[in-house]
Design a protein around this motif. Structure first.
Motif, PDB file in Angstrom:
ATOM      1  N   ASP A  17       0.862  -1.185   0.000  1.00  0.00           N
ATOM      2  CA  ASP A  17       0.000   0.000   0.000  1.00  0.00           C
ATOM      3  C   ASP A  17       0.897   1.234   0.000  1.00  0.00           C
ATOM      4  N   ARG A  28      -0.134   4.467  -0.215  1.00  0.00           N
ATOM      5  CA  ARG A  28      -0.819   5.688   0.198  1.00  0.00           C
ATOM      6  C   ARG A  28      -0.120   6.312   1.410  1.00  0.00           C
ATOM      7  N   TYR A  33      -1.377   8.276   7.080  1.00  0.00           N
ATOM      8  CA  TYR A  33      -2.658   8.517   7.743  1.00  0.00           C
ATOM      9  C   TYR A  33      -3.805   7.807   7.035  1.00  0.00           C
ATOM     10  N   ASP A  34      -3.735   7.655   5.709  1.00  0.00           N
ATOM     11  CA  ASP A  34      -4.759   6.891   4.987  1.00  0.00           C
ATOM     12  C   ASP A  34      -4.638   5.408   5.297  1.00  0.00           C
ATOM     13  N   ALA A  61      -6.054   4.563   8.708  1.00  0.00           N
ATOM     14  CA  ALA A  61      -7.517   4.614   8.753  1.00  0.00           C
ATOM     15  C   ALA A  61      -8.124   3.326   8.206  1.00  0.00           C
ATOM     16  N   GLU A  62      -7.658   2.886   7.044  1.00  0.00           N
ATOM     17  CA  GLU A  62      -8.128   1.634   6.462  1.00  0.00           C
ATOM     18  C   GLU A  62      -7.114   1.120   5.450  1.00  0.00           C
ATOM     19  N   HIS A  63      -6.967  -0.188   5.378  1.00  0.00           N
ATOM     20  CA  HIS A  63      -6.049  -0.819   4.432  1.00  0.00           C
ATOM     21  C   HIS A  63      -6.427  -2.279   4.239  1.00  0.00           C
ATOM     22  N   ASN A 106       2.743  -0.961   4.283  1.00  0.00           N
ATOM     23  CA  ASN A 106       2.689   0.444   3.886  1.00  0.00           C
ATOM     24  C   ASN A 106       4.079   0.999   3.584  1.00  0.00           C
ATOM     25  N   THR A 135      -0.024  17.120   0.070  1.00  0.00           N
ATOM     26  CA  THR A 135       1.042  16.125   0.066  1.00  0.00           C
ATOM     27  C   THR A 135       2.084  16.458  -0.993  1.00  0.00           C
ATOM     28  N   CYS A 153      -2.988   1.399  -4.782  1.00  0.00           N
ATOM     29  CA  CYS A 153      -3.406   2.725  -4.298  1.00  0.00           C
ATOM     30  C   CYS A 153      -4.926   2.709  -4.235  1.00  0.00           C
ATOM     31  N   THR A 154      -5.551   3.852  -4.164  1.00  0.00           N
ATOM     32  CA  THR A 154      -7.001   3.888  -3.993  1.00  0.00           C
ATOM     33  C   THR A 154      -7.750   3.457  -5.247  1.00  0.00           C
ATOM     34  N   ASN A 187     -10.862   2.456  11.092  1.00  0.00           N
ATOM     35  CA  ASN A 187     -12.260   2.555  10.679  1.00  0.00           C
ATOM     36  C   ASN A 187     -13.021   1.243  10.843  1.00  0.00           C
TER      37      ASN A 187
END
Length: 319
Positions: free
Chosen positions: A177, A179, A182-183, A186-188, A194, A223, A248-249, A317
């Protein structure tokens, strides 16, 4: 008829010595195929002519725009990195001729539509342009068309959510991941690692402050590129033997054609996807490739599709 027009315009310029619309009355200029911004180079500064740069016609043979241009002028323009096609009168060596017709994609940045455009005639090839872009805030990065070209040549694999879930479940791959931290917190994707490609803006310059204010106005965090991404990847991933599936997202793609839902209808090329669809995960895959990792792949539909299909997720989350 076009040649007669040029000769007549040149003669009028010599007699009158003043500017006409579309032509320069000063010393003749020779146009190269620089994207959007036409770069002019002085040729023989002899007699004044009225035939010079024409903003309505793309660059062709140098002698079409400046009949007084010599072969040495053509050579100098080429040495400066400008793409100039030779006329029959030019004495071009065999090696130079082969270099001009080299199969290499050309591209330029379209500021009006905020995208890269593929144009092998008008744009510059990768080997003849500065591929490193230095933004006003943050670290420098490689231009997206170069990233796309190298990843396509490498044969980067793209996995769907189901395919990635299968090989990760068998222990043959791991999700990376990229991202911001902080993202990720929150969720992954459950079990993912990371390695942030972007980080919060660190500087205090005027541009950094403007960036924070503008992005904060949209309830987002400003960013910038993580200049230590390659070093962080080596520290976190180490000598990872499993395949690295970068995520990524939204995912992204290297495909330049749009596949229709009806299999009987042929795919078509979309100008908006001349270089695929630019995303952070594909950029991170390029950086990992440059860092020495060869066993890399890409999650085509991103973490958003992974969540949509109710695959295992973790983070604050989900507590």
């Amino acid at each position: 008829r076009l040649d007669s027009f040029r000769e007549a315009a040149c003669a009028r310029g010599q007699r009158r010595g003043r500017t006409r619309r579309g032509f320069a009355a000063m010393a003749p200029t020779c146009v190269s195929t620089q994207p959007k911004r036409r770069v002019a180079a002085r040729c023989n500064p002899g007699k004044q002519t009225g035939l010079g740069k024409c903003s309505r016609r793309p660059a062709g043979r140098l002698q079409d725009y400046c009949p007084q241009a010599s072969t040495s002028t053509v050579a100098k323009l080429r040495a400066a990195g400008l793409r100039v096609r030779a006329s029959k009168d030019d004495q071009v060596t065999e090696d130079q001729g082969k270099e001009e017709v080299k199969d290499e994609p050309g591209f330029y940045w379209d500021p009006a539509n905020m995208r890269w455009v593929r144009d092998d005639k008008r744009g510059l090839p990768v080997s003849k342009m500065n591929t490193l872009i230095q933004p006003k805030s943050g670290a420098a990065y490689t231009a997206w068309p170069v990233v796309h070209t190298i990843l396509a040549e490498h044969g980067l694999k793209s996995y769907s959510v189901e395919e990635a879930m299968d090989i990760v479940g068998k222990g043959k791959a791991v999700i990376v991941d990229i991202r911001p931290t902080y993202d990720f917190e929150a969720e992954h994707i459950e079990g993912s690692i990371n390695v942030p490609l972007f980080q919060p803006v660190q500087g205090d310059s005027m541009m950094d402050q403007v960036k924070r204010f503008a992005v904060g106005f949209m309830a987002m965090k400003a960013t910038e590129r993580n200049p230590n991404f390659a070093e962080d990847a080596k520290k976190i991933l180490g000598d990872e033997k499993r395949q690295l599936i970068v995520a990524c997202t939204i995912g992204g793609t290297l495909e330049t054609e749009v596949q229709r839902k009806d299999p009987k209808r042929e795919a078509f090329k979309d100008p908006e996807r001349s270089f695929g669809r630019e995303t952070r995960s594909l950029k991170a895959a390029y950086e990992l490739l440059q860092a020495g990792y060869k066993n890399i792949a890409h999650l085509s539909d991103g973490i958003a599709m992974w969540r949509y299909k109710d695959q295992p997720m973790a983070g604050s989350n989900y507590k």
